[in-house]
Design an enzyme around this catalytic site. Structure first.
Site, PDB file in Angstrom:
ATOM      1  N   LYS A 164       0.820  -1.212   0.000  1.00  0.00           N
ATOM      2  CA  LYS A 164       0.000   0.000   0.000  1.00  0.00           C
ATOM      3  C   LYS A 164       0.855   1.263   0.000  1.00  0.00           C
ATOM      4  O   LYS A 164       0.587   2.220   0.700  1.00  0.00           O
ATOM      5  CB  LYS A 164      -0.937  -0.021   1.203  1.00  0.00           C
ATOM      6  CG  LYS A 164      -1.841  -1.250   1.219  1.00  0.00           C
ATOM      7  CD  LYS A 164      -2.971  -1.140   2.183  1.00  0.00           C
ATOM      8  CE  LYS A 164      -3.841  -2.365   2.218  1.00  0.00           C
ATOM      9  NZ  LYS A 164      -4.299  -2.855   0.958  1.00  0.00           N
ATOM     10  N   CYS A 165       1.879   1.251  -0.807  1.00  0.00           N
ATOM     11  CA  CYS A 165       2.863   2.327  -0.870  1.00  0.00           C
ATOM     12  C   CYS A 165       2.780   2.999  -2.242  1.00  0.00           C
ATOM     13  O   CYS A 165       2.370   2.375  -3.222  1.00  0.00           O
ATOM     14  CB  CYS A 165       4.250   1.709  -0.649  1.00  0.00           C
ATOM     15  SG  CYS A 165       5.639   2.827  -0.840  1.00  0.00           S
ATOM     16  N   GLY A 166       3.187   4.240  -2.298  1.00  0.00           N
ATOM     17  CA  GLY A 166       3.242   4.926  -3.579  1.00  0.00           C
ATOM     18  C   GLY A 166       4.192   4.261  -4.566  1.00  0.00           C
ATOM     19  O   GLY A 166       4.046   4.424  -5.777  1.00  0.00           O
ATOM     20  N   PHE A 167       5.155   3.501  -4.050  1.00  0.00           N
ATOM     21  CA  PHE A 167       6.114   2.805  -4.905  1.00  0.00           C
ATOM     22  C   PHE A 167       5.670   1.382  -5.258  1.00  0.00           C
ATOM     23  O   PHE A 167       6.362   0.682  -5.995  1.00  0.00           O
ATOM     24  CB  PHE A 167       7.492   2.751  -4.238  1.00  0.00           C
ATOM     25  CG  PHE A 167       8.111   4.099  -4.019  1.00  0.00           C
ATOM     26  CD1 PHE A 167       8.358   4.963  -5.078  1.00  0.00           C
ATOM     27  CD2 PHE A 167       8.430   4.528  -2.744  1.00  0.00           C
ATOM     28  CE1 PHE A 167       8.925   6.212  -4.876  1.00  0.00           C
ATOM     29  CE2 PHE A 167       8.994   5.772  -2.526  1.00  0.00           C
ATOM     30  CZ  PHE A 167       9.245   6.624  -3.596  1.00  0.00           C
ATOM     31  N   THR A 168       4.526   0.949  -4.750  1.00  0.00           N
ATOM     32  CA  THR A 168       4.054  -0.418  -4.990  1.00  0.00           C
ATOM     33  C   THR A 168       3.995  -0.779  -6.468  1.00  0.00           C
ATOM     34  O   THR A 168       4.310  -1.921  -6.822  1.00  0.00           O
ATOM     35  CB  THR A 168       2.690  -0.645  -4.309  1.00  0.00           C
ATOM     36  OG1 THR A 168       2.851  -0.418  -2.899  1.00  0.00           O
ATOM     37  CG2 THR A 168       2.174  -2.051  -4.524  1.00  0.00           C
TER      38      THR A 168
END
Length: 159
Positions: A35-39
């Protein structure tokens, strides 16, 4: 320095997995989160895995919930997400800590072998990447903002 392939880690099912199984391969070891912007980097990691896998390259993912609680799921949820959302076929290990007193020994070694900016040992966020050569030596550390495709040339040099 200890060879990365000398370490044991926990597999997603909780069993012990030996990195000895990856001896002789070029590895890209990444702390991940769902659930990360980098996912979306999972897509690029999978692309590298498929492109170079038959030449002795492996991506090894280690989910971590230490950054913004962005990996809240259990092993089954994480595996399901990776498979259904990004068709991940590379190994996703058990959730670990990468910093602090409970940091996994593998990540302690990775951080010691390849410090970050200004010699910092701490991992700053999800999707920090470590490139390991066929002898189990850490070659490079990449920031979370480094896209997997930007590592392609470094991987090719080691293959």
């Amino acid at each position: 320095m200890t060879a990365i392939t000398d370490f044991e880690v926990k597999a997603a099912d909780g069993s012990v997995a030996s990195l000895e199984n990856y001896r002789g391969k070029v590895l890209l070891i990444v702390n991940t989160a769902s659930k990360c912007g980098f996912t979306p980097q999972y897509e690029g990691l999978e692309s590298l895995h498929r492109e170079f896998g038959d030449r002795g390259f492996e991506v090894l993912a280690f989910p971590c919930n230490q950054f913004g609680a962005q990996e809240p799921g259990d092993a089954a949820e994480i595996a399901n997400f990776c498979s259904l959302t990004y068709d991940v076929t590379f190994p996703v290990f058990a959730k670990i800590d990468v910093n602090g007193p409970q940091a996994d020994p593998l990540f302690e070694e990775l951080k010691a072998a390849a410090p970050g900016l200004l010699g910092s040992k701490a991992i700053k966020w999800n999707f920090t990447k470590f490139l390991v050569d066929r002898e189990g030596r850490v070659v490079s550390r990449y920031a979370p903002t480094t896209k997997p495709e930007d590592i392609r040339k470094d991987i090719e040099k080691l293959l």
